[in-house]
Design a protein around this motif. Structure first.
Motif, PDB file in Angstrom:
ATOM      1  N   PHE A   1       0.820  -1.200   0.000  1.00  0.00           N
ATOM      2  CA  PHE A   1       0.000   0.000   0.000  1.00  0.00           C
ATOM      3  C   PHE A   1       0.856   1.253   0.000  1.00  0.00           C
ATOM      4  O   PHE A   1       0.587   2.218  -0.720  1.00  0.00           O
ATOM      5  CB  PHE A   1      -0.919  -0.014   1.219  1.00  0.00           C
ATOM      6  CG  PHE A   1      -1.621   1.279   1.465  1.00  0.00           C
ATOM      7  CD1 PHE A   1      -2.620   1.700   0.604  1.00  0.00           C
ATOM      8  CD2 PHE A   1      -1.295   2.073   2.551  1.00  0.00           C
ATOM      9  CE1 PHE A   1      -3.279   2.898   0.836  1.00  0.00           C
ATOM     10  CE2 PHE A   1      -1.943   3.268   2.779  1.00  0.00           C
ATOM     11  CZ  PHE A   1      -2.936   3.679   1.923  1.00  0.00           C
TER      12      PHE A   1
ATOM     13  N   PHE B   1     -11.258   4.557   4.615  1.00  0.00           N
ATOM     14  CA  PHE B   1     -10.270   3.890   3.769  1.00  0.00           C
ATOM     15  C   PHE B   1      -9.674   2.709   4.531  1.00  0.00           C
ATOM     16  O   PHE B   1      -9.298   2.848   5.701  1.00  0.00           O
ATOM     17  CB  PHE B   1      -9.140   4.852   3.395  1.00  0.00           C
ATOM     18  CG  PHE B   1      -9.559   6.018   2.550  1.00  0.00           C
ATOM     19  CD1 PHE B   1      -9.534   5.933   1.166  1.00  0.00           C
ATOM     20  CD2 PHE B   1      -9.959   7.213   3.133  1.00  0.00           C
ATOM     21  CE1 PHE B   1      -9.899   7.012   0.375  1.00  0.00           C
ATOM     22  CE2 PHE B   1     -10.332   8.297   2.357  1.00  0.00           C
ATOM     23  CZ  PHE B   1     -10.301   8.200   0.976  1.00  0.00           C
TER      24      PHE B   1
ATOM     25  N   PHE C   1      -7.467  -1.426   4.047  1.00  0.00           N
ATOM     26  CA  PHE C   1      -6.891  -2.526   3.274  1.00  0.00           C
ATOM     27  C   PHE C   1      -6.563  -3.657   4.229  1.00  0.00           C
ATOM     28  O   PHE C   1      -6.461  -3.457   5.442  1.00  0.00           O
ATOM     29  CB  PHE C   1      -5.633  -2.080   2.516  1.00  0.00           C
ATOM     30  CG  PHE C   1      -4.541  -1.524   3.391  1.00  0.00           C
ATOM     31  CD1 PHE C   1      -3.628  -2.366   4.015  1.00  0.00           C
ATOM     32  CD2 PHE C   1      -4.428  -0.157   3.595  1.00  0.00           C
ATOM     33  CE1 PHE C   1      -2.625  -1.860   4.822  1.00  0.00           C
ATOM     34  CE2 PHE C   1      -3.427   0.366   4.408  1.00  0.00           C
ATOM     35  CZ  PHE C   1      -2.522  -0.485   5.014  1.00  0.00           C
TER      36      PHE C   1
ATOM     37  N   ASN D   1     -12.162   0.018  -0.041  1.00  0.00           N
ATOM     38  CA  ASN D   1     -11.016  -0.881   0.025  1.00  0.00           C
ATOM     39  C   ASN D   1      -9.952  -0.456  -0.970  1.00  0.00           C
ATOM     40  O   ASN D   1     -10.241  -0.077  -2.101  1.00  0.00           O
ATOM     41  CB  ASN D   1     -11.429  -2.323  -0.261  1.00  0.00           C
ATOM     42  CG  ASN D   1     -10.222  -3.256  -0.273  1.00  0.00           C
ATOM     43  OD1 ASN D   1      -9.648  -3.533  -1.317  1.00  0.00           O
ATOM     44  ND2 ASN D   1      -9.821  -3.718   0.892  1.00  0.00           N
ATOM     45  N   ILE D   2      -8.693  -0.589  -0.542  1.00  0.00           N
ATOM     46  CA  ILE D   2      -7.563  -0.169  -1.364  1.00  0.00           C
ATOM     47  C   ILE D   2      -6.735  -1.383  -1.764  1.00  0.00           C
ATOM     48  O   ILE D   2      -6.048  -1.989  -0.926  1.00  0.00           O
ATOM     49  CB  ILE D   2      -6.674   0.840  -0.601  1.00  0.00           C
ATOM     50  CG1 ILE D   2      -7.510   2.024  -0.110  1.00  0.00           C
ATOM     51  CG2 ILE D   2      -5.529   1.324  -1.487  1.00  0.00           C
ATOM     52  CD1 ILE D   2      -6.789   2.873   0.915  1.00  0.00           C
ATOM     53  N   HIS D   3      -6.847  -1.776  -3.029  1.00  0.00           N
ATOM     54  CA  HIS D   3      -5.887  -2.672  -3.669  1.00  0.00           C
ATOM     55  C   HIS D   3      -5.848  -4.110  -3.149  1.00  0.00           C
ATOM     56  O   HIS D   3      -4.918  -4.842  -3.465  1.00  0.00           O
ATOM     57  CB  HIS D   3      -4.478  -2.063  -3.588  1.00  0.00           C
ATOM     58  CG  HIS D   3      -3.502  -2.678  -4.561  1.00  0.00           C
ATOM     59  ND1 HIS D   3      -3.667  -2.605  -5.919  1.00  0.00           N
ATOM     60  CD2 HIS D   3      -2.362  -3.386  -4.356  1.00  0.00           C
ATOM     61  CE1 HIS D   3      -2.655  -3.243  -6.513  1.00  0.00           C
ATOM     62  NE2 HIS D   3      -1.865  -3.720  -5.590  1.00  0.00           N
TER      63      HIS D   3
ATOM     64  N   ASP E   1     -10.931   0.482  -4.753  1.00  0.00           N
ATOM     65  CA  ASP E   1      -9.892   1.337  -5.341  1.00  0.00           C
ATOM     66  C   ASP E   1      -8.738   0.439  -5.783  1.00  0.00           C
ATOM     67  O   ASP E   1      -7.755   0.268  -5.062  1.00  0.00           O
ATOM     68  CB  ASP E   1      -9.445   2.368  -4.298  1.00  0.00           C
ATOM     69  CG  ASP E   1      -8.425   3.364  -4.823  1.00  0.00           C
ATOM     70  OD1 ASP E   1      -8.296   3.499  -6.050  1.00  0.00           O
ATOM     71  OD2 ASP E   1      -7.764   4.010  -3.980  1.00  0.00           O
TER      72      ASP E   1
ATOM     73  N   GLY F   1      -5.223   2.125  -6.141  1.00  0.00           N
ATOM     74  CA  GLY F   1      -4.829   3.052  -5.083  1.00  0.00           C
ATOM     75  C   GLY F   1      -4.862   4.509  -5.482  1.00  0.00           C
ATOM     76  O   GLY F   1      -4.344   5.356  -4.751  1.00  0.00           O
TER      77      GLY F   1
ATOM     78  N   ALA G   1      -6.730   6.659  -2.883  1.00  0.00           N
ATOM     79  CA  ALA G   1      -5.906   6.782  -1.674  1.00  0.00           C
ATOM     80  C   ALA G   1      -4.791   7.800  -1.882  1.00  0.00           C
ATOM     81  O   ALA G   1      -4.483   8.594  -0.994  1.00  0.00           O
ATOM     82  CB  ALA G   1      -5.317   5.423  -1.307  1.00  0.00           C
TER      83      ALA G   1
ATOM     84  N   CYS H   1      -3.930   3.045   8.138  1.00  0.00           N
ATOM     85  CA  CYS H   1      -5.127   2.215   8.027  1.00  0.00           C
ATOM     86  C   CYS H   1      -5.618   1.829   9.421  1.00  0.00           C
ATOM     87  O   CYS H   1      -4.822   1.319  10.219  1.00  0.00           O
ATOM     88  CB  CYS H   1      -4.824   0.969   7.209  1.00  0.00           C
ATOM     89  SG  CYS H   1      -6.245  -0.078   6.885  1.00  0.00           S
TER      90      CYS H   1
END
Length: 217
Positions: free
Chosen positions: A13, A105, A107, A137-139, A161, A164, A167, A175
């Motif tokens: 991330f 946000f 992950f 959610n990121i990646h 997302d 990213g 983000a 996080c």
């Protein structure tokens, strides 16, 4: 095993956000929730796929309809701004700006960040219809995110997302990171780290009080 997974995902991330910043995706300095933001910082617009939906692709973070500074805009530089994305399966940030907004946000499908979304979902049930919520959610692995949403029976909107970009645009550096915004999409405050349901509700009540004070003049 879970701690090792969380560390690996966290490192990935950091790399993703760093790349986004190098590309100039985010125009605002600092880290959201740590460094001070300008008063009523306008939240950047974006459109992302619904995490459990069939729509594939990266987030749209275009703030205007031209990728060039040339005037008039060259035909090959035309693009669709995030808030003009049409079709089913997408969540547009601007559609959430009509009400106060809680934007979370996260992950890590099996870590504390995912557990925090359980709390966000419980609080969402209390404020639904009065406050907009988006869990982003990121990646993470898309199928894993879909499965997590279904297993935990989250009712709140959950976006994805993939690369990213959102983000990076928001300068997310930890996080979970949660942004709290006024109607119209301007930042009131942000937080990093675990919150209990009571603590999250207190942040939202503070946001609502601020709005009422402004409306009262």
């Amino acid at each position: 095993m879970r701690d090792r997974y969380t560390i690996v995902v966290g490192l990935l991330f950091v790399v993703i956000v760093a790349v986004a910043l190098i590309r100039g995706v985010g125009g605002n300095g600092g880290t959201l929730g740590i460094d001070g933001q300008p008063a009523r910082w306008p939240l950047p617009e974006f459109a992302v796929p619904i995490a459990t939906g069939a729509l594939e692709g990266d987030a749209n973070v275009a703030q205007d309809d031209c990728s060039s500074s040339e005037l008039p805009c060259p035909p090959n530089a035309r693009r669709t701004p995030a808030c003009r994305v049409a079709g089913e399966g997408a969540i547009r940030a601007c559609d959430l700006f009509a009400r106060p907004l809680v934007l979370s946000f996260w992950f890590g499908e099996g870590g504390e960040c995912a557990d925090q979304q359980d709390v966000v979902d419980r609080v969402y049930a209390r404020y639904r219809g009065r406050v907009s919520f988006l869990s982003l959610n990121i990646h993470d692995d898309r199928d894993g995110v879909r499965d997590l949403v279904r297993r935990r029976r989250w009712r709140m909107p959950v976006g994805y997302d993939r690369d990213g970009a959102v983000a990076g645009l928001y300068r997310v550096g930890g996080c979970p990171t949660i942004a709290y915004a006024y109607p119209g999409g301007t930042l009131q405050s942000a937080s990093i780290g675990q919150l209990s349901a009571h603590q999250l509700e207190a942040r939202i009540e503070e946001l609502i009080r601020d709005i009422r004070e402004v409306e009262a003049g």
